[in-house]
Scaffold this motif. Structure first.
Motif, short mmCIF file in Angstrom:
data_model
loop_
_atom_site.label_atom_id
_atom_site.label_comp_id
_atom_site.label_asym_id
_atom_site.label_seq_id
_atom_site.Cartn_x
_atom_site.Cartn_y
_atom_site.Cartn_z
N TYR A 260 0.83 -1.21 0.00
CA TYR A 260 0.00 0.00 0.00
C TYR A 260 0.86 1.26 0.00
CZ TYR A 260 -4.25 -2.71 1.01
OH TYR A 260 -5.31 -3.57 0.95
N GLU A 261 1.93 1.25 0.81
CA GLU A 261 2.79 2.43 0.88
C GLU A 261 3.44 2.66 -0.48
OE1 GLU A 261 2.86 4.49 3.34
OE2 GLU A 261 4.49 5.78 2.65
N GLU A 262 3.78 1.57 -1.18
CA GLU A 262 4.38 1.68 -2.50
C GLU A 262 3.40 2.32 -3.48
OE1 GLU A 262 4.48 -0.73 -0.43
OE2 GLU A 262 6.47 -1.62 -0.32
N PHE A 263 2.12 1.97 -3.29
CA PHE A 263 1.07 2.54 -4.13
C PHE A 263 0.97 4.05 -3.90
CE2 PHE A 263 -3.61 2.72 -5.22
CZ PHE A 263 -3.46 2.30 -6.52
N TYR A 264 1.08 4.43 -2.65
CA TYR A 264 1.05 5.84 -2.25
C TYR A 264 2.24 6.56 -2.89
CZ TYR A 264 1.05 9.62 1.37
OH TYR A 264 1.03 10.80 2.06
N ASP A 265 3.40 5.92 -2.83
CA ASP A 265 4.59 6.49 -3.46
C ASP A 265 4.37 6.73 -4.95
OD1 ASP A 265 6.21 6.79 -1.35
OD2 ASP A 265 7.31 4.91 -1.59
N ARG A 266 3.73 5.73 -5.57
CA ARG A 266 3.50 5.84 -7.01
C ARG A 266 2.65 7.07 -7.30
NH1 ARG A 266 0.51 1.09 -9.59
NH2 ARG A 266 -0.40 2.21 -11.35
N ALA A 267 1.65 7.29 -6.46
CA ALA A 267 0.78 8.44 -6.67
C ALA A 267 1.59 9.73 -6.59
CB ALA A 267 -0.33 8.45 -5.62
N ARG A 268 2.51 9.79 -5.64
CA ARG A 268 3.34 11.00 -5.54
C ARG A 268 4.22 11.15 -6.77
NH1 ARG A 268 4.18 13.09 -0.44
NH2 ARG A 268 2.90 12.13 1.13
N GLU A 269 4.77 10.02 -7.22
CA GLU A 269 5.62 10.09 -8.41
C GLU A 269 4.84 10.61 -9.61
OE1 GLU A 269 7.18 6.16 -8.91
OE2 GLU A 269 8.43 6.38 -7.12
N MET A 270 3.55 10.26 -9.67
CA MET A 270 2.74 10.68 -10.80
C MET A 270 2.34 12.15 -10.70
SD MET A 270 0.24 7.45 -11.27
CE MET A 270 -0.44 7.84 -12.87
N GLY A 271 2.67 12.80 -9.61
CA GLY A 271 2.35 14.21 -9.48
C GLY A 271 1.00 14.49 -8.86
N ILE A 272 0.48 13.53 -8.12
CA ILE A 272 -0.76 13.80 -7.38
C ILE A 272 -0.38 14.53 -6.10
CG2 ILE A 272 -2.63 12.67 -6.11
CD1 ILE A 272 -2.19 10.42 -8.41
N HIS A 273 -1.11 15.60 -5.79
CA HIS A 273 -0.73 16.40 -4.62
C HIS A 273 -1.45 15.91 -3.38
CE1 HIS A 273 0.72 18.86 -7.78
NE2 HIS A 273 -0.50 19.12 -8.22
N PHE A 274 -0.74 15.96 -2.28
CA PHE A 274 -1.33 15.59 -1.01
C PHE A 274 -1.20 16.78 -0.07
CE2 PHE A 274 -0.47 11.62 -3.01
CZ PHE A 274 -1.48 10.79 -2.59
N SER A 275 -2.30 17.16 0.56
CA SER A 275 -2.24 18.30 1.47
C SER A 275 -2.80 17.86 2.81
CB SER A 275 -3.06 19.46 0.91
OG SER A 275 -3.19 20.46 1.88
N GLN A 276 -1.96 17.92 3.83
CA GLN A 276 -2.45 17.53 5.15
C GLN A 276 -3.25 18.68 5.73
OE1 GLN A 276 0.43 16.31 8.10
NE2 GLN A 276 -1.16 15.26 9.25
N GLY A 277 -4.48 18.40 6.09
CA GLY A 277 -5.36 19.43 6.62
C GLY A 277 -6.77 19.11 6.20
N ARG A 278 -7.65 19.12 7.18
CA ARG A 278 -9.04 18.77 6.90
C ARG A 278 -9.77 20.04 6.50
NH1 ARG A 278 -13.54 18.95 9.73
NH2 ARG A 278 -15.12 17.37 9.40
N PRO A 279 -10.31 20.09 5.27
CA PRO A 279 -11.00 21.32 4.85
C PRO A 279 -12.17 21.63 5.78
CG PRO A 279 -10.60 19.90 2.98
CD PRO A 279 -10.26 19.10 4.20
N SER A 280 -12.33 22.92 6.05
CA SER A 280 -13.42 23.30 6.95
C SER A 280 -14.63 23.77 6.16
CB SER A 280 -12.97 24.41 7.87
OG SER A 280 -12.70 25.57 7.13
N LEU A 281 -14.42 24.07 4.89
CA LEU A 281 -15.51 24.71 4.17
C LEU A 281 -15.30 24.56 2.66
CD1 LEU A 281 -17.92 26.69 4.76
CD2 LEU A 281 -16.35 28.52 4.22
N ILE A 282 -16.40 24.40 1.94
CA ILE A 282 -16.35 24.50 0.49
C ILE A 282 -17.32 25.59 0.10
CG2 ILE A 282 -16.78 23.33 -1.70
CD1 ILE A 282 -16.12 20.72 -0.37
N THR A 283 -16.87 26.53 -0.72
CA THR A 283 -17.80 27.53 -1.22
C THR A 283 -17.83 27.41 -2.74
OG1 THR A 283 -16.09 29.19 -1.31
CG2 THR A 283 -17.39 29.12 0.68
#
Ligand SMILES: Cc1cc2nc3c(=O)[nH]c(=O)nc-3n(C[C@H](O)[C@H](O)[C@H](O)COP(=O)(O)OP(=O)(O)OC[C@H]3O[C@@H](n4cnc5c(N)ncnc54)[C@H](O)[C@@H]3O)c2cc1C
Ligand code: SF4
Ligand code: SF4
Lengths: 630, 197, 146
Positions: A235-258
């Protein structure tokens, strides 16, 4: 699925629900409701002519209501078996389908639900999970903003067999979104809705991101998360692959969508926790990874199948580590997400394990049960003595293992269903039931032995086998110090802790008594703890009225992991005893003895109890003598 | 097993104050920060999540000096949003009360009473959302010992509601505007719009 | 000379405006509108409103946080009670109630303030110019006439 349907020894019943379950392991009688399809399965060849002529269109639940279906329909083209079905709620009775079906004559509007009874040896429950509805979370605007979708809708939208043939479009304008945000933990790890982790959404959100990126490398995907959980192999390798592909990860729970009211683009407000900076980013489309929750009918199913539920509502396994696919009821097994959210590999593993457990039952002519089952003395049952069975035992049994066929016949224990918690034994007002290996006489003999010498200094601790006994054990192996005056006594469940035992303990002069068992949600015997807890609170009131010092009778629920709590409780109980001057304590014990004896009037009449008393008297004598000579 | 420090950790002090109990449940998701209006309206350093972290990490001095401790107005926009159901402003309030106990001064521009003109009518006491104003017997130059309004520096959040109701313009928060400047602004604008007076 | 309706906008500075909306209000408000930014709607001294009325404003918008989302716990509610009484007074001196509008905003109401103002403007235009009140002089909050 097709293989399963073709297998000579697998009988797939679709559109069928379990209505009633009777009997016990190896001998279940299960009533099934085969719902009317208004199509005769043997005649339908799946040509779909009826659907083609049907003028009624309704949303297709299988496509998360993103696409229509007819009133004559199959939910998806790969349905097994490929038998059409008429949705009578939508049907306008134009009967065009009947004409279209023509000579096959497969459509039959006079069909009714059929109740079928089957003999079943073992059952595997695999009813899966359901999805949290994020529209209750005002802040994310699901159902208000067209371009906020759920993960299930996403699964349909990027599925090549889905309503858009795998072409991801956004609902507001049917354009292909270029900037996407995925929000994890929507309704999970959230004490307002579901406190637990849904287990697989981190992974499928990475999966969906990779899929979309493979289809169109230019899409820009950001995954908002609190923590990314990748605990299994690869699973961690899969996560790595996503990063390699340029998928962004942002730590932080959104509080609002407008939403921009013109373009219907969405703005996600969140703190990037790593930077400590609040961001507002614009996206074309947002996917909410909604929590996995128990099926809406999970409560109903648990009472039909007579299995317990864990605190979150999922079906409860017999033992979380050692028997994760067994239910507390023999012959019923769990597979997949119905027992708790799990991904496909774990569901398949559990399914395979459950079927091999089930086949053990089908293979054998006899079945080993717990040796601690309950036994009725029919001559003592109120049905015999007073001509009317009170039924208290049947009500107490968490497994429905006690049959009272008529008010005049004594209670009968269905041994194969009995798990040996002892609830009925302790509840029976006539002392007409006993539990093998935990008879009143046996427990009484133990009590008399531990209270033989200086009982006023002793703390008699009733512990249940599964939790508080384990807690005491852990306190010992962890070297937590606790009062040396404690004397432990094991029964299977707090439900077995008879009021007579407690009265007898005080009559024998015990200083304090601890009444301990599992936390309600951990009870090994479905509802055993509840019965024990009710009895304990009754006892607390009685002792309070008698004028017993507070703390001499204590009720505590201690799990096997709470060694520290066990030690603390006992030390507190010791402190209570230490606070009472010895003369006062002795006087109080003596004062309450007649009251205890009064409440115990019937106890010596229980089969075996008198013998136990005689025998233990000799023992007690020997113990005290030994001391004198030493 | 008995460590000296147990029971004297900063986090234990905070947890002992009602409101601060659940500080350690925070898993740093950041929801509260992006909900917060103070942070978004010009206080980028304002960060409740970080303050909670400081409490957990025993960073007492940093917590007392943090702007978060003093600027939080307990609007509780974050409370219903917190997935861990932590009453964040309660925790901040606990930190603040410990800071006040430790003789720290607020960084707010709190309301000031003009002791010469206050008539102790009590209107401000009634409207103050923080119950920061009390009528207290005070010795005032030229006026002797009289009842007048007095502001609790630990409670006042400088909203100015009191100055809006005061009939004798005796209480007010030092702000970047004055009553006169507001009125002046209004009249100048109206005149520029071609109103004959 | 026929002028456009003159509208005074009182805004609490914590108002749950989205960023572009706040920028618009701060920088691009048409000249027929005047922004008074205060810490809280509770901070609006009724005399500010009276001044606007005296000076000939045709309409007044008070924009603040939603009742349960006040930055100062309940400053806006306490204010509302006061303003309510004050509006009775305005009504009494002949300034129609419909010339005062409260706008409670939430962050999710992107672009709503523009709409509200436009809508209010057209409504005021329908009502016409505000009645010329007898006194046309400044009222300073100190109580003295300027
Ligand atoms: C959006 C999304 C994406 C996912 N992607 C992945 C992935 O990529 N990889 C992965 O490993 N896992 C993934 N998962 C997890 C995966 O869906 C589950 O692990 C899996 O579905 C569990 O299988 P199950 O058979 O236990 O339950 P289910 O798939 O839920 O099946 C239960 C079945 O029981 C039926 N049923 C329910 N109640 C009754 C009843 N009373 N009587 C008769 N029938 C009933 C239901 O109709 C259903 O057909 C994903 C989950 C979601 C939500
Ligand atoms: S699996 Fe990940 S996204 Fe899902 S609830 Fe757990 S932490 Fe949140
Ligand atoms: S919202 Fe709650 S859990 Fe999240 S960072 Fe703030 S206090 Fe912690």
């Amino acid at each position: 699925m097709v293989d399963a349907a073709r297998h000579p020894r697998i009988d797939v019943r679709t559109f069928t629900e379990v209505e009633k379950v009777e009997g016990f392991v190896g001998n279940f009688k299960v009533t099934l409701r085969e719902k009317a399809k208004y199509v005769i399965a043997d005649r339908c060849n799946g040509c779909g002519d009826c659907a083609r002529v049907c003028p009624i269109e309704v949303p297709n639940y299988f496509d998360m209501n993103l696409a229509p279906r007819k009133a004559a329909y199959v939910p998806m083209s790969q349905s097994v078996p490929l038998v059409y079905n008429i949705d009578l709620d939508a049907c306008i009775h134009c009967y065009k389908c009947v004409d279209a079906c023509g000579a096959l004559e497969a459509i039959d509007f006079s069909q009714e639900d059929q109740l079928v009874e089957e003999d079943i040896g073992a059952m595997i429950v695999a009813t899966g999970f359901s999805h949290f509805d994020p529209s209750v979370m005002d802040e994310y605007g699901y159902s208000r903003y067209p371009n906020v979708i759920t993960s299930m809708e996403m699964e349909r939208l990027n599925n090549s067999a889905g309503p858009t043939a795998g072409n991801l479009i956004r609902p507001s304008d049917n354009k292909n979104p270029q900037k996407l945000a995925f929000i994890n933990c929507v309704g999970s790890r959230d004490k307002r809705y579901n406190p637990s982790c849904s287990n697989f959404c981190c992974m499928y959100s990475i999966k969906n991101a990779i899929l979309l990126k493979q289809m169109n490398p230019n899409v820009d995907i950001t995954i908002y998360y609190i923590d990314i959980r990748t605990p299994s192999k690869g699973y961690e390798e899969f996560y790595d692959r996503a990063r390699e592909m340029g998928i962004h990860f942002s730590q932080g729970r959104p509080s609002l969508i407008t939403e921009d009211p013109e373009t219907h683009n969405l703005f996600v407000h969140s703190e990037d926790v790593t930077l400590g900076k609040v961001m507002e980013k614009e996206y074309d489309m947002v996917m909410l990874n909604q929590a996995a929750v128990p099926q809406p009918d999970q409560n109903h199913m648990s009472s039909v199948l007579n299995v317990a539920q864990s605190p979150g509502g999922w079906f409860m396994e017999y033992h979380p580590k050692l028997r994760p696919m067994d239910s507390p009821t023999d012959g019923v097994f769990f597979a997949g997400a119905c027992q708790g959210p799990k991904d496909i590999p774990s569901s398949v593993a559990q399914g395979s394990a459950a079927s091999s457990r089930a086949s053990r039952i089908l293979q054998s002519d006899h079945w080993e049960i717990e040796p601690t089952v309950a036994v009725v003395f029919p001559e003592r049952c109120s049905a015999t003595t007073r001509g009317r069975a009170c039924g208290i035992c049947a009500k107490a049994c968490p497994y429905g293992a006690i049959n009272i066929f008529s008010p005049e016949t004594p209670a009968e224990v269905v041994t194969a269903k009995c798990h040996g918690c002892g609830a009925c034994v302790a509840e029976c007002p006539e002392d007409a039931i006993t539990q093998l290996h935990f008879t009143d006489a046996q427990i009484l003999a133990q009590m008399r032995a531990v209270l033989a010498d200086k009982p006023e200094e002793k703390i008699l601790a009733f512990r249940c086998h599964w939790c508080s006994y384990g807690g005491a054990d852990l306190a010992g192996t962890s070297h937590f110090e606790y009062s040396a005056n404690e004397r432990g006594l094991r029964v299977m469940c707090s439900a077995r802790m008879d009021t007579d035992f407690i009265y007898e303990a005080y009559r024998l002069g015990a200083g304090s008594v601890l009444y301990s068992g599992c936390h309600p949600q951990d009870c090994h015997y479905i509802t055993g703890q509840l019965i024990g807890a009710k009895r304990a609170s009754r006892l607390e009131k009685i002792f309070d009225k008698m004028g017993m010092t507070d703390g001499r009778f204590r009720v505590e629920w201690i799990s096997a992991a709470e060694g520290d709590k066990y030690a603390r409780v006992l030390n507190e109980m010791q402190a209570v005893l230490d606070d009472i001057p010895m003369e006062d304590l002795k006087a109080e014990i003596e004062k309450l003895k007649p009251e205890m004896s009064k409440r115990l009037k019937k106890f010596p009449g229980v089969p075996g109890v008198q013998e136990a008393m005689d025998y233990s008297d000799i023992l007690v004598d020997a113990i005290t003598k030994q001391k004198e000579t030493a | 097993m008995n460590h000296e420090s147990i029971g004297s950790l900063f986090v234990d002090e905070v947890k002992a104050i009602p409101g601060g109990e659940f500080v350690e449940m925070c898993y740093s998701c950041g929801t509260c920060v992006s909900k917060c209006m103070i942070q978004q309206k010009g206080e980028p350093e304002f960060n409740p999540r970080r303050l909670l972290r400081m409490v957990m990490m025993d960073m007492k001095d940093e917590a007392f000096d943090s702007r978060t401790t003093w600027l939080c107005s307990a609007c509780d926009l974050c409370y219903p949003a917190c997935p861990q159901k932590i009453h964040i402003s309660g925790v901040i309030h606990a930190v603040k009360s410990l800071a006040v106990k430790n003789d720290k001064k607020t960084i707010q521009n709190i309301a000031v009473v003009d002791q010469q003109t206050c008539v102790a009518c009590g209107l401000c006491v009634e409207v103050c959302p923080y119950e920061a104003i009390k009528i207290i017997e005070t010795k005032v130059p030229y006026r002797g010992v009289i009842n007048i309004a007095s502001v609790d520096p630990g409670l006042c959040m400088a909203c100015g509601t009191c100055s809006a109701v005061c009939r004798s313009t005796s209480i007010g928060v030092p702000e970047e505007f004055t009553d006169e400047s507001v009125v002046e602004g209004l009249w100048t604008w109206l005149q520029s719009q071609g109103v004959e007076t | 000379m026929e002028t456009r309706p003159k509208i005074a906008l009182f805004q609490c500075k914590w108002c749950l405006y989205s960023e572009p909306d706040q920028n618009w209000v701060d920088n691009e408000l048409p000249s027929s509108m005047h922004l008074v930014k205060l810490p809280c709607t509770g901070r609006i001294n009724p005399l500010y409103i009276l001044n606007a009325v005296q000076g000939g404003a045709d309409g007044i918008v008070i924009s603040g946080c939603l009742p349960e989302k006040c930055h100062y716990k309940e400053g806006n509610l306490r204010a509302l009670r006061q303003h309510d009484e004050f509006l009775n007074f305005l009504d009494y001196i002949g300034y129609e109630r419909s010339r005062v509008r409260f706008v409670w905003l939430d962050l999710q109401d992107r672009g709503r303030i523009q709409k509200e103002l436009a809508d209010f403007k057209s409504e005021i235009a329908k009502l016409g110019k505000a009645k010329v009140l007898a006194t046309r002089s400044k009222v300073s909050p100190g109580g003295q006439y300027a």
